[in-house]
Design a protein around this motif. Structure first.
Motif, PDB file in Angstrom:
ATOM      1  N   LYS A 281    -101.864  17.247  28.859  1.00 52.84           N
ATOM      2  CA  LYS A 281    -103.318  17.258  28.660  1.00 52.84           C
ATOM      3  C   LYS A 281    -103.614  17.810  27.277  1.00 52.84           C
ATOM      4  O   LYS A 281    -103.126  18.883  26.915  1.00 52.84           O
ATOM      5  CB  LYS A 281    -104.017  18.111  29.699  1.00 52.84           C
ATOM      6  CG  LYS A 281    -105.545  18.131  29.539  1.00 52.84           C
ATOM      7  CD  LYS A 281    -106.143  19.362  30.160  1.00 52.84           C
ATOM      8  CE  LYS A 281    -107.176  19.955  29.232  1.00 52.84           C
ATOM      9  NZ  LYS A 281    -107.749  21.206  29.769  1.00 52.84           N
ATOM     10  N   GLN A 282    -104.380  17.062  26.492  1.00 54.94           N
ATOM     11  CA  GLN A 282    -104.720  17.542  25.157  1.00 54.94           C
ATOM     12  C   GLN A 282    -105.933  18.455  25.228  1.00 54.94           C
ATOM     13  O   GLN A 282    -106.962  18.115  25.813  1.00 54.94           O
ATOM     14  CB  GLN A 282    -104.996  16.371  24.208  1.00 54.94           C
ATOM     15  CG  GLN A 282    -105.106  16.809  22.751  1.00 54.94           C
ATOM     16  CD  GLN A 282    -105.007  15.641  21.788  1.00 54.94           C
ATOM     17  OE1 GLN A 282    -105.433  14.525  22.083  1.00 54.94           O
ATOM     18  NE2 GLN A 282    -104.420  15.879  20.616  1.00 54.94           N
ATOM     19  N   ALA A 283    -105.807  19.644  24.645  1.00 54.13           N
ATOM     20  CA  ALA A 283    -106.905  20.599  24.590  1.00 54.13           C
ATOM     21  C   ALA A 283    -107.853  20.231  23.454  1.00 54.13           C
ATOM     22  O   ALA A 283    -107.553  19.370  22.610  1.00 54.13           O
ATOM     23  CB  ALA A 283    -106.371  22.016  24.401  1.00 54.13           C
ATOM     24  N   MET A 284    -108.997  20.915  23.407  1.00 52.01           N
ATOM     25  CA  MET A 284    -110.013  20.589  22.413  1.00 52.01           C
ATOM     26  C   MET A 284    -109.561  20.842  20.982  1.00 52.01           C
ATOM     27  O   MET A 284    -110.076  20.236  20.050  1.00 52.01           O
ATOM     28  CB  MET A 284    -111.300  21.360  22.711  1.00 52.01           C
ATOM     29  CG  MET A 284    -112.086  20.791  23.885  1.00 52.01           C
ATOM     30  SD  MET A 284    -113.667  21.629  24.128  1.00 52.01           S
ATOM     31  CE  MET A 284    -114.414  20.612  25.408  1.00 52.01           C
ATOM     32  N   ASP A 285    -108.584  21.733  20.798  1.00 53.22           N
ATOM     33  CA  ASP A 285    -108.105  22.017  19.438  1.00 53.22           C
ATOM     34  C   ASP A 285    -107.015  21.047  18.983  1.00 53.22           C
ATOM     35  O   ASP A 285    -106.457  21.196  17.899  1.00 53.22           O
ATOM     36  CB  ASP A 285    -107.592  23.462  19.330  1.00 53.22           C
ATOM     37  CG  ASP A 285    -106.326  23.707  20.147  1.00 53.22           C
ATOM     38  OD1 ASP A 285    -105.889  22.794  20.886  1.00 53.22           O
ATOM     39  OD2 ASP A 285    -105.773  24.819  20.048  1.00 53.22           O
ATOM     40  N   GLY A 286    -106.718  20.046  19.809  1.00 55.66           N
ATOM     41  CA  GLY A 286    -105.720  19.046  19.456  1.00 55.66           C
ATOM     42  C   GLY A 286    -104.320  19.352  19.947  1.00 55.66           C
ATOM     43  O   GLY A 286    -103.439  18.491  19.881  1.00 55.66           O
ATOM     44  N   SER A 287    -104.090  20.563  20.419  1.00 55.82           N
ATOM     45  CA  SER A 287    -102.785  20.890  20.990  1.00 55.82           C
ATOM     46  C   SER A 287    -102.621  20.172  22.328  1.00 55.82           C
ATOM     47  O   SER A 287    -103.590  19.693  22.919  1.00 55.82           O
ATOM     48  CB  SER A 287    -102.665  22.402  21.186  1.00 55.82           C
ATOM     49  OG  SER A 287    -103.637  22.860  22.109  1.00 55.82           O
ATOM     50  N   VAL A 288    -101.386  20.096  22.788  1.00 57.11           N
ATOM     51  CA  VAL A 288    -101.108  19.455  24.070  1.00 57.11           C
ATOM     52  C   VAL A 288    -100.494  20.484  25.013  1.00 57.11           C
ATOM     53  O   VAL A 288     -99.507  21.143  24.674  1.00 57.11           O
ATOM     54  CB  VAL A 288    -100.171  18.242  23.900  1.00 57.11           C
ATOM     55  CG1 VAL A 288     -99.702  17.722  25.266  1.00 57.11           C
ATOM     56  CG2 VAL A 288    -100.877  17.131  23.135  1.00 57.11           C
ATOM     57  N   ILE A 289    -101.108  20.623  26.181  1.00 54.46           N
ATOM     58  CA  ILE A 289    -100.570  21.479  27.230  1.00 54.46           C
ATOM     59  C   ILE A 289     -99.613  20.639  28.067  1.00 54.46           C
ATOM     60  O   ILE A 289     -99.933  19.513  28.444  1.00 54.46           O
ATOM     61  CB  ILE A 289    -101.696  22.046  28.105  1.00 54.46           C
ATOM     62  CG1 ILE A 289    -102.676  22.846  27.243  1.00 54.46           C
ATOM     63  CG2 ILE A 289    -101.138  22.923  29.218  1.00 54.46           C
ATOM     64  CD1 ILE A 289    -103.932  23.284  27.976  1.00 54.46           C
ATOM     65  N   LEU A 290     -98.425  21.169  28.329  1.00 54.89           N
ATOM     66  CA  LEU A 290     -97.469  20.422  29.131  1.00 54.89           C
ATOM     67  C   LEU A 290     -96.757  21.363  30.101  1.00 54.89           C
ATOM     68  O   LEU A 290     -96.705  22.576  29.925  1.00 54.89           O
ATOM     69  CB  LEU A 290     -96.500  19.632  28.261  1.00 54.89           C
ATOM     70  CG  LEU A 290     -95.590  20.382  27.291  1.00 54.89           C
ATOM     71  CD1 LEU A 290     -94.257  20.684  27.950  1.00 54.89           C
ATOM     72  CD2 LEU A 290     -95.367  19.552  26.040  1.00 54.89           C
ATOM     73  N   GLY A 291     -96.233  20.794  31.133  1.00 55.20           N
ATOM     74  CA  GLY A 291     -95.554  21.524  32.205  1.00 55.20           C
ATOM     75  C   GLY A 291     -95.429  20.577  33.380  1.00 55.20           C
ATOM     76  O   GLY A 291     -95.533  19.365  33.193  1.00 55.20           O
ATOM     77  N   ASP A 292     -95.356  21.063  34.587  1.00 54.28           N
ATOM     78  CA  ASP A 292     -95.206  22.446  34.962  1.00 54.28           C
ATOM     79  C   ASP A 292     -94.145  22.528  36.034  1.00 54.28           C
ATOM     80  O   ASP A 292     -93.581  21.519  36.444  1.00 54.28           O
ATOM     81  CB  ASP A 292     -96.530  23.069  35.422  1.00 54.28           C
ATOM     82  CG  ASP A 292     -97.201  22.367  36.609  1.00 54.28           C
ATOM     83  OD1 ASP A 292     -96.596  21.399  37.143  1.00 54.28           O
ATOM     84  OD2 ASP A 292     -98.304  22.741  37.005  1.00 54.28           O
ATOM     85  N   SER A 293     -93.854  23.770  36.463  1.00 53.07           N
ATOM     86  CA  SER A 293     -92.819  24.005  37.465  1.00 53.07           C
ATOM     87  C   SER A 293     -93.423  24.768  38.636  1.00 53.07           C
ATOM     88  O   SER A 293     -94.531  25.298  38.535  1.00 53.07           O
ATOM     89  CB  SER A 293     -91.680  24.824  36.851  1.00 53.07           C
ATOM     90  OG  SER A 293     -92.182  26.071  36.368  1.00 53.07           O
TER      91      SER A 293
END
Length: 385
Positions: A281-293
């Motif tokens: 999922k891309q956050a508003m600042d352009g970073s991408v959140i990834l996971g999970d366990s």
């Protein structure tokens, strides 16, 4: 008196806040108390994906109601809601079959979805590897939120527009029946009174009713996630769920082929061992959140989960993510884990101490998606409306 309310909600996370929201909608005088200076539990330690599509039929109804509530609030006050859809990406014929079956179920439930061809998936999601994807299933109505800001904006909205009274840094140490209702007392000796008290936080439940807590069937899930550095000139819209999500999420349990496909899975894979299913999922600042366990322990053995990140799990997730989407960078700027409680034998923990004190917790991974819709029904039940 200023310390008297129709209801006191204990726990300022997403479940407690939406219980407060729906109580306010009934015209009640509501106080929401939070033990910390601000909510910092599972509500802020998650992806921020609102995905009714991943839920079984019962909870999908709550999730779809949540979508309507989120969108209505967003139309009046910015709580970071973005309607950019959810996609499930199949990596083989078995997963594609589950997508086709889920689409048929959702058509029957009148919940909009669309099958995507391999070419359409590659066109929509830049960097998606041709060698991974075979097809996709897209749910256009679903939304994402920014979990570390959304809960604060939601509470700000309720305070400014709905008359919510919120007390932070208010650890509750007693909740006692009186002749007229319930008295709630904090560690500082502050007291509040209400006709009804609703406890929506597991740690407050443990503090106030330790024997009942110990006898419950609650367990703790620990989830590891990470966030890349901002991606330059790159846009990945919506919630991206992949093959192992298809093999895990409750919605797919209702598919005719699910049981057979699960039987054929290897039982000793790292995905099974660590409960991994790769999400983006891309956050508003352009970073991408990834996971999970997902790792589990009984509530009285939470220390078995450890207090550190398991880097073997993180490294495995990054390597698996690289097989699915080629991001401009996989440099990680932040790593964390979240913990939430869930029930082993039911979909949520509910207990009425008497007609004035109610406990509702253990919503598990359904919190961000299901809380708004579920809380509406639960408040109506508690107040007999």
């Amino acid at each position: 008196m200023d310390n008297k309310y129709d209801t006191i909600i204990v726990g300022g996370g997403i479940l407690g806040t939406f219980h407060a929201f729906h109580a306010l909608e009934l015209g009640l005088k509501v106080c929401l108390v939070e033990k910390n200076a601000y909510p910092q539990g599972a509500t802020t330690q998650n992806f921020g994906q609102v995905v009714p599509s991943g839920m079984n039929s019962k909870w999908q109804k709550f999730g779809r109601r949540s979508l309507r509530i989120y969108k209505d609030i967003q139309s009046k006050f910015d709580i970071s809601i973005r309607q950019n859809g959810t996609v499930y990406l199949a990596s083989n014929e078995e997963e594609e079959r589950l997508l086709v079956e889920l689409r048929a179920i959702n058509n029957n439930n009148e919940y909009e979805s669309k099958m995507l061809t391999k070419s359409e998936c590659l066109e929509r999601y830049p960097g998606l590897r041709r060698s991974y994807v075979t097809a996709g299933l897209f749910f256009p109505q679903e939304v994402t939120v920014e979990p570390r800001t959304m809960i604060h904006r939601l509470q700000e909205y309720l305070i400014q527009e709905k008359g919510l009274v919120m007390k932070t840094s208010f650890p509750v140490i007693s909740c006692e029946r009186t002749t007229t209702g319930v008295e709630v007392r904090s560690t500082r000796g502050e007291t509040l009174q209400a006709g009804k008290v609703i406890i929506c936080n597991g740690s407050d439940f443990k503090t106030l009713y330790p024997e009942l807590f110990a006898a419950s069937d609650l367990e703790i899930s620990k989830l590891q996630m990470m966030q890349t550095k901002p991606q330059e000139n790159y846009s990945l819209k919506g919630s991206i769920l992949t093959g192992w999500s298809i093999r895990r999420y409750e919605a797919f349990h209702e598919c005719p082929s699910y049981a057979e496909i699960k039987r054929n899975e290897p039982q000793d894979s790292p995905q099974k061992q660590w409960g991994v299913h790769i999400l983006f999922k891309q956050a508003m600042d352009g970073s991408v959140i990834l996971g999970d366990s997902h790792q589990y322990a009984d509530v009285d053995r939470v220390e078995d989960l450890g207090y550190d990140l398991d880097m073997d799990i993180d490294n495995f997730m990054v390597e698996e993510a690289k097989k699915i989407i080629q991001l401009p960078t996989y440099d990680i700027q932040r790593r964390w884990y979240g913990m939430y409680s869930q029930c082993k034998t039911s979909d949520i923990f509910k207990k009425t101490i008497d007609e004035h004190i109610h406990i509702v917790t253990g919503i598990g991974g359904k919190g961000m998606t299901g809380s708004a819709g579920f809380s509406k029904k639960n408040i109506a039940t508690i107040f007999n409306t």
